[in-house]
Design a protein around this motif. Structure first.
Motif, mmCIF file in Angstrom:
data_model
loop_
_atom_site.group_PDB
_atom_site.id
_atom_site.type_symbol
_atom_site.label_atom_id
_atom_site.label_comp_id
_atom_site.label_asym_id
_atom_site.label_seq_id
_atom_site.Cartn_x
_atom_site.Cartn_y
_atom_site.Cartn_z
ATOM 1 N N ARG A 52 0.834 -1.212 0.000
ATOM 2 C CA ARG A 52 0.000 0.000 0.000
ATOM 3 C C ARG A 52 0.865 1.258 0.000
ATOM 4 O O ARG A 52 1.903 1.309 0.667
ATOM 5 C CB ARG A 52 -0.876 -0.009 1.261
ATOM 6 N N TYR A 53 0.458 2.245 -0.763
ATOM 7 C CA TYR A 53 1.157 3.543 -0.824
ATOM 8 C C TYR A 53 0.162 4.650 -0.478
ATOM 9 O O TYR A 53 -0.995 4.593 -0.913
ATOM 10 C CB TYR A 53 1.675 3.833 -2.239
ATOM 11 N N ILE A 54 0.612 5.671 0.227
ATOM 12 C CA ILE A 54 -0.194 6.892 0.339
ATOM 13 C C ILE A 54 0.117 7.696 -0.917
ATOM 14 O O ILE A 54 1.282 7.965 -1.219
ATOM 15 C CB ILE A 54 0.162 7.701 1.604
ATOM 16 N N ASP A 55 -0.926 8.048 -1.643
ATOM 17 C CA ASP A 55 -0.737 8.628 -2.976
ATOM 18 C C ASP A 55 -0.754 10.155 -2.960
ATOM 19 O O ASP A 55 -1.754 10.762 -2.569
ATOM 20 C CB ASP A 55 -1.856 8.124 -3.902
ATOM 21 N N TYR A 56 0.329 10.750 -3.409
ATOM 22 C CA TYR A 56 0.364 12.209 -3.596
ATOM 23 C C TYR A 56 0.495 12.575 -5.076
ATOM 24 O O TYR A 56 0.564 13.738 -5.416
ATOM 25 C CB TYR A 56 1.531 12.837 -2.801
ATOM 26 N N HIS A 57 0.553 11.567 -5.922
ATOM 27 C CA HIS A 57 0.665 11.817 -7.361
ATOM 28 C C HIS A 57 -0.704 12.187 -7.934
ATOM 29 O O HIS A 57 -0.821 13.105 -8.745
ATOM 30 C CB HIS A 57 1.231 10.561 -8.027
ATOM 31 N N ALA A 58 -1.738 11.462 -7.458
ATOM 32 C CA ALA A 58 -3.120 11.733 -7.877
ATOM 33 C C ALA A 58 -3.266 11.682 -9.398
ATOM 34 O O ALA A 58 -4.046 12.446 -9.974
ATOM 35 C CB ALA A 58 -3.604 13.079 -7.337
ATOM 36 N N ALA A 59 -2.488 10.783 -10.027
ATOM 37 C CA ALA A 59 -2.565 10.618 -11.495
ATOM 38 C C ALA A 59 -2.351 11.942 -12.228
ATOM 39 O O ALA A 59 -3.077 12.260 -13.174
ATOM 40 C CB ALA A 59 -3.886 9.968 -11.900
ATOM 41 N N PHE A 60 -1.366 12.721 -11.760
ATOM 42 C CA PHE A 60 -1.062 14.058 -12.291
ATOM 43 C C PHE A 60 -2.153 15.080 -11.958
ATOM 44 O O PHE A 60 -2.377 16.038 -12.696
ATOM 45 C CB PHE A 60 -0.790 14.044 -13.803
ATOM 46 N N GLY A 61 -2.879 14.819 -10.887
ATOM 47 C CA GLY A 61 -3.721 15.903 -10.366
ATOM 48 C C GLY A 61 -5.218 15.753 -10.252
ATOM 49 O O GLY A 61 -5.827 16.451 -9.451
ATOM 50 N N PRO A 62 -5.876 14.897 -11.059
ATOM 51 C CA PRO A 62 -7.345 14.926 -11.028
ATOM 52 C C PRO A 62 -8.000 14.554 -9.694
ATOM 53 O O PRO A 62 -9.082 15.043 -9.404
ATOM 54 C CB PRO A 62 -7.755 13.896 -12.084
ATOM 55 N N PRO A 216 -1.940 29.875 -14.224
ATOM 56 C CA PRO A 216 -1.736 30.989 -13.287
ATOM 57 C C PRO A 216 -0.700 30.664 -12.221
ATOM 58 O O PRO A 216 -0.052 31.569 -11.686
ATOM 59 C CB PRO A 216 -3.121 31.207 -12.682
ATOM 60 N N ILE A 217 -0.547 29.383 -11.913
ATOM 61 C CA ILE A 217 0.591 28.901 -11.110
ATOM 62 C C ILE A 217 1.223 27.815 -11.973
ATOM 63 O O ILE A 217 0.502 26.940 -12.464
ATOM 64 C CB ILE A 217 0.128 28.274 -9.780
ATOM 65 N N LEU A 218 2.538 27.858 -12.153
ATOM 66 C CA LEU A 218 3.158 26.799 -12.971
ATOM 67 C C LEU A 218 3.170 25.512 -12.148
ATOM 68 O O LEU A 218 4.004 25.339 -11.262
ATOM 69 C CB LEU A 218 4.580 27.189 -13.378
ATOM 70 N N GLN A 219 2.233 24.641 -12.432
ATOM 71 C CA GLN A 219 2.105 23.424 -11.618
ATOM 72 C C GLN A 219 2.613 22.181 -12.329
ATOM 73 O O GLN A 219 2.424 21.082 -11.842
ATOM 74 C CB GLN A 219 0.662 23.263 -11.136
ATOM 75 N N ASN A 220 3.274 22.376 -13.465
ATOM 76 C CA ASN A 220 3.936 21.227 -14.078
ATOM 77 C C ASN A 220 5.428 21.239 -13.792
ATOM 78 O O ASN A 220 6.158 20.358 -14.248
ATOM 79 C CB ASN A 220 3.651 21.181 -15.576
ATOM 80 N N ILE A 221 5.873 22.238 -13.040
ATOM 81 C CA ILE A 221 7.253 22.236 -12.529
ATOM 82 C C ILE A 221 7.181 22.496 -11.013
ATOM 83 O O ILE A 221 7.953 23.273 -10.471
ATOM 84 C CB ILE A 221 8.157 23.261 -13.263
ATOM 85 N N ILE A 412 9.811 11.777 -10.476
ATOM 86 C CA ILE A 412 10.601 12.717 -11.281
ATOM 87 C C ILE A 412 10.616 14.036 -10.520
ATOM 88 O O ILE A 412 9.564 14.477 -10.004
ATOM 89 C CB ILE A 412 9.996 12.876 -12.690
ATOM 90 N N ALA A 413 11.796 14.641 -10.453
ATOM 91 C CA ALA A 413 11.951 15.873 -9.671
ATOM 92 C C ALA A 413 10.951 16.944 -10.113
ATOM 93 O O ALA A 413 10.539 16.982 -11.267
ATOM 94 C CB ALA A 413 13.374 16.409 -9.839
ATOM 95 N N VAL A 414 10.593 17.783 -9.194
ATOM 96 C CA VAL A 414 9.691 18.933 -9.315
ATOM 97 C C VAL A 414 8.278 18.614 -9.811
ATOM 98 O O VAL A 414 7.584 19.486 -10.310
ATOM 99 C CB VAL A 414 10.297 20.146 -10.108
ATOM 100 N N LYS A 415 7.851 17.380 -9.623
ATOM 101 C CA LYS A 415 6.455 17.078 -9.936
ATOM 102 C C LYS A 415 5.611 17.332 -8.686
ATOM 103 O O LYS A 415 5.987 16.965 -7.566
ATOM 104 C CB LYS A 415 6.294 15.634 -10.424
ATOM 105 N N GLN A 416 4.469 17.942 -8.906
ATOM 106 C CA GLN A 416 3.587 18.372 -7.818
ATOM 107 C C GLN A 416 3.130 17.236 -6.893
ATOM 108 O O GLN A 416 2.865 16.133 -7.355
ATOM 109 C CB GLN A 416 2.355 19.021 -8.471
ATOM 110 N N TRP A 417 3.041 17.537 -5.602
ATOM 111 C CA TRP A 417 2.413 16.628 -4.641
ATOM 112 C C TRP A 417 0.991 17.135 -4.407
ATOM 113 O O TRP A 417 0.798 18.327 -4.160
ATOM 114 C CB TRP A 417 3.134 16.665 -3.289
#
Ligand SMILES: Cc1ncc(COP(=O)(O)O)c(C=O)c1O
Length: 444
Positions: A52-62, A216-221, A412-417
Motif C-alpha cells: 500500500r502507498y499513500i498517494d500524492y501523485h493523484a494521477a497528475f492531479g485529477p 496561473p501557477i506553474l504546476q507542471n514544474i 521525477i523531480a519537481v512534480k507536484q504533490w
C-alpha cells in the motif's frame, strides 16, 4: 504470438510491452520504479504485490476527492442504470445542469463548452482567440504545460544549456517537446519567462498577438507562483492591446477553488480552461468565460464559426461525474478548501521542519492542497531560477526513497504533490514520519 497466463501473472507488463506502442499509454507515465498498480481507494494505491502507498501523485492531479470517491461513482452508476447513453443528437438535461453549475463558480464564467481532455480544450481556446482577434501569434510560458498540440508543445523543463541565459524582457526560442511541429507553426509561438511582463509587452508590440495562455501557477514544474501584480498586469495589457487572456486552469481549477485560481487572485480571464479535478479522474474538460467569444462556436456566419465537434463531448458518464464532483467540492460552502489549507499548511510546516532538522537546504512551495518541496534556499519565481538552483538529484533520491517506504509521489523531480479530500490527518502524520527517515538517509 499469444502470451501465456503464467507470463502475464508473473509480470502484468508482458502484454503492454508486446502490443502497446512503446509499452506505455502516455510517455509522461514512464517511471522508475516502474510499479504496476492494481487498485486505488481514497488516499491509497496498491501494487501487484499488495503493498500500500499513500498517494500524492493523484494521477497528475485529477483526484481532488481521492480515488474511487463513492459519491462520484454512485452518480456514474445511476446515470448508467437510468439508461442514459451518448445520443449524439441535440442536448441533454444533464449537460445543461453541468454548464449551469460551472457558470455558478465565478462571475466571469458566462458560458461554457464541454470537451474531454485538457489538450483539446487549450487547442480550442487558442483557436477561439485567433478567430476572435483575427491574429495568429500566441504567447506561452517557459516552464508551463498546456497540452501536447502544436501551439503549446514546447519549452517545459528545458535544460538551461539548450535554453541559454535568462532573457528578461525578451522571448526564448521555441524548443519543441515533440517532433513533427512544422517550422511555420513554431514561428507563431513565443515562449517567455513566467513573471516577466516586459517580455509580453515587447512581443505584443512586435507581433499581432491573439492570446497569451498560461497556467496561473506553474504546476507542471512543482508550484511556481505568480508575483504580486503579475496576473493583474497581464489582464491590463490584454485590455489595452486587445489580445485574449487565457488562464489554463487544467491543474489549478477546482483544486484551489471552485472558480479556479482566478477567483483566488481576483483576475478574470477572457477564457479559462478546466480539466483534471473537474470530474475527479473521469475524462472531462471545459472552456469557460466570455459568452461573446464562446459564441463563435455557433456563429451563424460559417466563415467566422470555430469548429467545435467531438463525438464524446459531454458524454453522460463524464457529465454525471463532473456534476457529482462539483457538488462534493461545493458542499458546506467549500469546507473542503478550508480543510485543504489546514492539511496543506500542516504538511508544508512538517516537511520544512524535517528538512531543517536534517540540515537540508529546502523550501516548500504550496497553494492549498498542492505542494512541492524544492531543494534550494528560496521559492522559485520562474524556470531559470528553479533549474539553476534546485538540487534535482536530491529531489529524485527523496522521491525514490519515499516510494520504497510507501509514500507515492511521481518519481521525477519537481512534480507536484497533491493532497486529496480523502487524506486523513493520520496519512499526513505517516507521511511526515517516513520523510523524517528519508531525509536522514538520503545522500547529499
Ligand atoms: C496545465 C495543463 N494544461 C493542459 C494539460 C493537458 O491536459 P490533458 O492531459 O488532459 O490533455 C495538462 C496536463 O497535464 C496541464 O497540466
Amino acid at each position: 504470438m499469444q502470451s501465456s497466463n503464467t507470463d502475464v501473472a508473473a509480470d502484468p507488463r508482458v502484454l503492454s510491452r508486446r502490443y502497446l506502442a512503446g509499452g506505455i499509454a502516455s510517455i509522461n507515465r514512464l517511471a522508475d520504479p516502474d510499479i504496476v498498480f492494481t487498485r486505488a481507494q481514497g488516499a491509497y494505491l496498491w501494487d501487484t504485490g499488495g503493498k500500500r502507498y499513500i498517494d500524492y501523485h493523484a494521477a497528475f492531479g485529477p483526484y481532488v476527492l481521492g480515488h474511487n470517491d463513492a459519491y462520484v461513482n454512485d452518480a456514474v452508476r445511476r446515470v448508467l442504470d437510468d439508461g442514459h447513453s451518448l445520443y449524439g443528437s441535440g442536448t441533454t438535461e444533464l449537460e445543461g445542469r453541468l454548464a449551469e453549475l460551472i457558470c455558478g463558480c465565478a462571475p466571469f464564467l458566462q458560458s461554457v463548452a464541454l470537451l474531454n481532455t485538457g489538450s483539446e480544450a487549450t487547442y480550442q481556446a487558442l483557436r477561439l482567440a485567433r478567430a476572435w482577434t483575427g491574429r495568429d501569434h500566441i504567447i506561452v510560458m517557459q516552464g508551463g504545460y498546456n497540452g501536447w498540440h502544436n501551439d503549446v508543445a514546447c519549452n517545459l523543463m528545458t535544460p538551461l544549456g539548450a535554453l541559454g541565459p535568462r532573457r528578461t524582457g525578451e522571448e526564448y526560442a521555441f524548443l519543441p517537446i515533440s517532433a513533427g511541429i512544422p517550422q511555420s507553426h513554431q514561428a507563431l509561438v513565443h515562449p517567455v519567462g513566467f513573471n516577466d511582463i516586459e517580455a509580453v509587452r515587447a512581443i505584443v508590440d512586435r507581433y499581432p498577438v491573439a492570446a497569451i495562455i498560461l497556467e496561473p501557477i506553474l504546476q507542471n514544474i512543482g508550484i511556481v507562483k505568480p508575483l504580486e501584480g503579475y496576473l493583474q498586469g497581464l489582464r491590463k495589457l490584454a485590455d489595452e492591446k486587445g489580445f485574449v487572456l487565457i488562464l489554463d486552469e487544467v491543474k489549478t481549477g477546482f483544486r484551489h477553488a471552485l472558480g479556479g485560481y482566478a477567483s483566488v487572485c481576483g483576475v478574470s480571464p477572457d477564457l479559462a480552461v478546466y480539466g483534471k479535478a473537474i470530474a475527479n479522474g473521469y475524462p472531462m474538460a471545459a472552456i469557460g468565460g466570455r459568452k461573446d467569444i464562446l459564441d463563435l462556436f455557433v456563429d451563424a456566419d460559417t466563415r467566422k464559426r470555430v469548429l467545435l465537434a467531438g463525438t464524446y463531448n459531454a458524454h453522460p458518464v463524464m457529465v454525471a461525474a463532473a456534476i457529482a464532483t462539483i457538488e462534493r467540492l461545493a458542499a458546506g460552502e467549500g469546507a473542503i478548501y478550508r480543510e485543504f489549507e489546514r492539511k496543506g499548511s500542516w504538511l508544508q510546516g512538517e516537511i520544512e521542519a524535517l528538512g531543517r532538522e536534517a540540515g537540508l537546504e529546502m523550501f516548500v512551495s504550496r497553494q492549498g492542497s498542492a505542494l512541492c518541496p524544492y531543494f534550494m534556499d528560496h521559492e522559485p519565481t520562474d524556470w531559470h531560477d528553479l533549474a539553476g538552483n534546485h538540487n534535482f538529484e536530491l529531489d529524485a533520491a527523496v522521491r525514490k526513497s519515499a516510494i520504497a517506504q510507501g509514500i507515492y509521489t511521481f518519481p521525477i523531480a519537481v512534480k507536484q504533490w497533491s493532497i486529496s479530500g480523502a487524506h486523513a490527518d493520520r496519512d499526513l502524520e505517516e507521511t511526515a514520519a517516513v520523510l523524517k527517515k528519508v531525509f536522514a538517509s538520503v545522500k547529499l
